[in-house]
Design a protein around this motif. Structure first.
Motif, PDB file in Angstrom:
ATOM      1  N   GLU A  26      -5.776   5.997  -3.237  1.00 42.77           N
ATOM      2  CA  GLU A  26      -4.998   4.819  -3.633  1.00 42.77           C
ATOM      3  C   GLU A  26      -5.648   4.136  -4.836  1.00 42.77           C
ATOM      4  O   GLU A  26      -4.974   3.716  -5.783  1.00 42.77           O
ATOM      5  CB  GLU A  26      -4.878   3.841  -2.456  1.00 42.77           C
ATOM      6  N   ASP A  28      -1.496   9.561   5.264  1.00 36.99           N
ATOM      7  CA  ASP A  28      -2.751   9.135   5.884  1.00 36.99           C
ATOM      8  C   ASP A  28      -3.182  10.105   6.984  1.00 36.99           C
ATOM      9  O   ASP A  28      -2.495  10.251   7.992  1.00 36.99           O
ATOM     10  CB  ASP A  28      -2.545   7.728   6.469  1.00 36.99           C
ATOM     11  N   LYS A  72      -2.548   4.607  -7.382  1.00 39.75           N
ATOM     12  CA  LYS A  72      -1.511   3.757  -6.773  1.00 39.75           C
ATOM     13  C   LYS A  72      -0.315   3.532  -7.706  1.00 39.75           C
ATOM     14  O   LYS A  72       0.796   3.301  -7.247  1.00 39.75           O
ATOM     15  CB  LYS A  72      -2.068   2.445  -6.249  1.00 39.75           C
ATOM     16  N   ASN A  73      -0.532   3.626  -9.017  1.00 40.73           N
ATOM     17  CA  ASN A  73       0.592   3.447  -9.950  1.00 40.73           C
ATOM     18  C   ASN A  73       1.283   4.755 -10.317  1.00 40.73           C
ATOM     19  O   ASN A  73       2.235   4.756 -11.096  1.00 40.73           O
ATOM     20  CB  ASN A  73       0.107   2.770 -11.234  1.00 40.73           C
ATOM     21  N   GLN A 127       3.933   8.086  -5.014  1.00 43.84           N
ATOM     22  CA  GLN A 127       4.627   7.228  -4.051  1.00 43.84           C
ATOM     23  C   GLN A 127       3.946   7.130  -2.701  1.00 43.84           C
ATOM     24  O   GLN A 127       4.145   6.185  -1.959  1.00 43.84           O
ATOM     25  CB  GLN A 127       6.060   7.754  -3.843  1.00 43.84           C
ATOM     26  N   GLN A 128       3.149   8.147  -2.339  1.00 41.50           N
ATOM     27  CA  GLN A 128       2.573   8.127  -0.990  1.00 41.50           C
ATOM     28  C   GLN A 128       1.243   8.871  -0.902  1.00 41.50           C
ATOM     29  O   GLN A 128       1.088   9.957  -1.471  1.00 41.50           O
ATOM     30  CB  GLN A 128       3.542   8.775   0.019  1.00 41.50           C
ATOM     31  N   SER A 185       0.458   5.837   4.038  1.00 44.17           N
ATOM     32  CA  SER A 185       1.340   5.814   5.206  1.00 44.17           C
ATOM     33  C   SER A 185       1.271   7.127   5.971  1.00 44.17           C
ATOM     34  O   SER A 185       1.009   8.184   5.413  1.00 44.17           O
ATOM     35  CB  SER A 185       2.782   5.510   4.754  1.00 44.17           C
ATOM     36  N   VAL A 219       2.829  13.976  -3.414  1.00 42.85           N
ATOM     37  CA  VAL A 219       2.251  13.229  -2.287  1.00 42.85           C
ATOM     38  C   VAL A 219       0.784  13.642  -2.185  1.00 42.85           C
ATOM     39  O   VAL A 219       0.460  14.820  -2.321  1.00 42.85           O
ATOM     40  CB  VAL A 219       2.971  13.591  -0.966  1.00 42.85           C
ATOM     41  N   ILE A 273       9.858  13.094  -0.321  1.00 39.76           N
ATOM     42  CA  ILE A 273       9.286  12.969  -1.675  1.00 39.76           C
ATOM     43  C   ILE A 273       9.024  14.357  -2.262  1.00 39.76           C
ATOM     44  O   ILE A 273       9.382  14.648  -3.407  1.00 39.76           O
ATOM     45  CB  ILE A 273       7.974  12.148  -1.633  1.00 39.76           C
ATOM     46  N   SER A 326       0.829  -1.219   0.000  1.00 39.25           N
ATOM     47  CA  SER A 326       0.000   0.000   0.000  1.00 39.25           C
ATOM     48  C   SER A 326       0.860   1.265   0.000  1.00 39.25           C
ATOM     49  O   SER A 326       1.933   1.289   0.606  1.00 39.25           O
ATOM     50  CB  SER A 326      -0.896  -0.009   1.239  1.00 39.25           C
ATOM     51  N   ILE A 327       0.398   2.302  -0.679  1.00 32.33           N
ATOM     52  CA  ILE A 327       1.118   3.580  -0.663  1.00 32.33           C
ATOM     53  C   ILE A 327       0.603   4.492   0.465  1.00 32.33           C
ATOM     54  O   ILE A 327       1.065   5.605   0.638  1.00 32.33           O
ATOM     55  CB  ILE A 327       1.019   4.317  -2.020  1.00 32.33           C
ATOM     56  N   LYS A 367       8.754  10.963   5.378  1.00 32.14           N
ATOM     57  CA  LYS A 367       8.783  10.398   4.019  1.00 32.14           C
ATOM     58  C   LYS A 367       8.137  11.383   3.033  1.00 32.14           C
ATOM     59  O   LYS A 367       8.668  11.636   1.942  1.00 32.14           O
ATOM     60  CB  LYS A 367       8.038   9.057   4.010  1.00 32.14           C
TER      61      LYS A 367
END
Ligand code: AMP
Ligand code: MG
Length: 318
Positions: free
Chosen positions: A151, A163, A155-156, A159-160, A5, A21, A14, A2-3, A10
């Motif tokens: 997501e 949450d 998701k592709n 990167q994040q 987080s 993000v 990014i 899962s992306i 992080k």
């Protein structure tokens, strides 16, 4: 993997590397990038398939940062900022020349707000640059109010998803512009007109033309499920028009017993408009995932946030 987080450090890394993000706000999730990075901003438009004529909202951490973004602050803008920031109101003001043209779609104004979400406020305070962040959905799709919605879309691509849980207010910010130094509403949203008028008195709503919308959130078709969606004030009557269809119903506070209704979501059993706004997009995401033939949505009372919700429902069903 899962992306999604909670790792703020992080997200900082990014974003500092000029990548994107998805960030939580109290309205909807945003797809965020450094406003001064050409690479990041281009990538926002590309990822969302957003037309370049549709400008982005700049997110800042504190009112002290406002003068870095804009060149003029009308008196009523200052009053509004003081009353409602951090919060679900975006101000469109004359831009500071340092704001890149791609952010504002070449306009001489820029949209700016301080979001009211502890995670994103912490992120903005730690970053040395503001974030441009339109809603984290492909252009014209339903806005995301949960990390899982983002997501599902991206998701592709990113990167994040940082949450921050489900968005408390659940619909986009109210956008206020200025014409001849007087405020005017460009987009109805999560801050009600009644609350705005309590601070600055009567405010007009911009009557946008489809050809040249002041705020493209005002495009007639927007925020749409893929399933055909119909808005009505009379559920039993509308349901009776589709006898052979699988119907999903989105109602305000009442349950309907018609047989053709396969699934029903009630926005607020207590008839609370704030709760209805919070639940709106998640309900549309759910109904849109069920392979229904048609989604029938009930028009809400035209008061407070009911006006903003009806605005979205009209565009979802256009
Ligand atoms: P979103 O972040 O996806 O909710 O979209 C941002 C909204 O803000 C869009 O409807 C934009 O058109 C609007 N917006 C951003 N900048 C400006 C501006 N300078 N003037 C008018 N509207 C703007
Ligand atoms: Mg949007």
């Amino acid at each position: 993997m899962s992306i999604i987080s909670k790792d703020i450090q992080k997200a900082i890394t990014i974003l500092t590397n000029n990548n994107l993000v998805a960030i939580p706000t109290e309205t909807v999730y945003g797809l965020a990038g450094n406003i001064f990075s050409k690479k990041a901003i281009k990538n926002i438009f590309k990822t969302k398939k957003r037309p370049l004529f549709n400008p982005l909202i700049v997110h800042i951490a504190s009112i002290d940062n406002l003068q870095d973004i804009v060149s003029e602050i009308p008196e009523k803008a200052a009053m509004l900022a003081k009353a409602f920031w951090p919060g679900s109101m975006t101000l469109v003001l004359k831009k500071n020349p340092i704001i890149p043209d791609i952010i504002t779609a070449g306009k001489d104004t820029v949209a700016v707000r301080i979001p009211n979400h502890p995670v994103t406020l912490e992120l903005l305070q730690k970053l040395p640059f503001p974030l441009a962040a339109p809603s984290a959905n492909p252009f014209n799709n339903i806005s995301p109010t949960k990390p899982e919605h983002v997501e599902g879309y991206f998701k592709n691509d990113i990167q994040q998803v940082l949450d921050g849980g489900a968005c408390k207010n659940g619909i986009e910010s109210t956008i206020i512009g200025f014409e001849n130094n007087e405020p005017i509403i460009y987009r109805l949203g999560a801050l009600s007109i009644e609350k705005i008028e309590a601070v600055i008195g009567k405010i007009a709503i911009k009557n946008t033309k489809e050809e040249n919308p002041e705020a493209p959130g005002m495009l007639h078709k927007h925020y749409s499920p893929l399933t055909k969606t119909i808005l009505t004030t009379n559920i039993p009557n509308e349901v009776s028009k589709h006898p052979t269809k699988k119907i999903g119903l989105l109602s305000f506070n009442t349950s309907y017993k018609e047989k053709a209704i396969v699934t029903e979501i009630i926005l607020s059993k207590l008839g609370n408009l704030e709760e209805a706004a919070t639940n709106l997009y998640d309900a549309l995401h759910q109904l849109d995932s069920l392979n229904l033939d048609v989604i029938i949505v009930e028009k809400l009372p035209e008061i407070g946030l009911g006006k903003s919700i009806n605005d979205r429902l009209k565009r979802a069903s256009f």
